[in-house]
Design a protein around this motif. Structure first.
Motif, PDB file in Angstrom:
ATOM      1  N   ILE A 139       0.847  -1.185   0.000  1.00 53.91           N
ATOM      2  CA  ILE A 139       0.000   0.000   0.000  1.00 53.91           C
ATOM      3  C   ILE A 139       0.884   1.237   0.000  1.00 53.91           C
ATOM      4  N   ASN A 140       0.774   2.018  -1.074  1.00 56.69           N
ATOM      5  CA  ASN A 140       1.534   3.259  -1.189  1.00 56.69           C
ATOM      6  C   ASN A 140       0.779   4.333  -0.410  1.00 56.69           C
ATOM      7  N   ILE A 141       1.349   4.789   0.704  1.00 59.45           N
ATOM      8  CA  ILE A 141       0.617   5.739   1.550  1.00 59.45           C
ATOM      9  C   ILE A 141       0.491   7.125   0.926  1.00 59.45           C
ATOM     10  N   LYS A 142       1.256   7.378  -0.129  1.00 60.42           N
ATOM     11  CA  LYS A 142       1.076   8.664  -0.821  1.00 60.42           C
ATOM     12  C   LYS A 142      -0.192   8.638  -1.666  1.00 60.42           C
ATOM     13  N   GLU A 143      -0.547   7.459  -2.175  1.00 57.34           N
ATOM     14  CA  GLU A 143      -1.764   7.314  -2.983  1.00 57.34           C
ATOM     15  C   GLU A 143      -2.976   6.984  -2.114  1.00 57.34           C
ATOM     16  N   LYS A 144      -2.776   6.152  -1.106  1.00 56.30           N
ATOM     17  CA  LYS A 144      -3.861   5.735  -0.224  1.00 56.30           C
ATOM     18  C   LYS A 144      -3.344   5.749   1.218  1.00 56.30           C
ATOM     19  N   SER A 176      -5.844   4.434   7.047  1.00 52.50           N
ATOM     20  CA  SER A 176      -7.095   4.870   7.670  1.00 52.50           C
ATOM     21  C   SER A 176      -6.868   5.035   9.172  1.00 52.50           C
TER      22      SER A 176
END
Length: 116
Positions: free
Chosen positions: A31-36, A39
């Motif tokens: 999971i790319n945290i820059k894109e998503k 939560s």
């Protein structure tokens, strides 16, 4: 095993973590945290697994303004500020169900693999 790796595509440590699991034929969800971004529930789970918010904040983060804002915020607002500014997180964050690690931690990952 349900491995999630939170990181960025430009992070060498994130790539190393992904390679570690792929070399052992373990599927990962990257999971790319820059894109998503993470939560609120995911971040809460990681903070609880690691034992505190300070363990996931990178003191060497590039965004010094965001880092200072978080470091000098009252304790009751720090979590929300980290949630808004995830560029201050130490990467990669690797989750395995209710457990988590931050940074490269091959020793712990190997323990997870041996437990399965």
């Amino acid at each position: 095993m349900n491995i999630q790796i939170f990181g960025t595509s430009k992070s060498f440590d994130t790539k190393k973590a992904e390679r570690f699991f792929k070399e052992r034929n373990i599927k990962v969800q990257l999971i790319n945290i820059k894109e998503k971004p993470m939560s609120k529930g995911e971040l809460t789970s990681v903070v609880n697994a690691l034992g505190g918010l300070d363990k996931i904040i990178d003191p060497k983060a590039k965004n010094k303004n965001a880092l200072a804002l978080i470091q000098y915020s009252p304790e009751d607002t720090k979590f929300e500020k980290v949630l808004e500014r995830q560029e201050v997180l130490k990467l990669p964050i690797v989750r395995n169900k209710q457990r988590a690690t931050v940074g490269l931690d091959e020793k712990t990952w190997t323990q997870w693999i041996n437990e399965k």
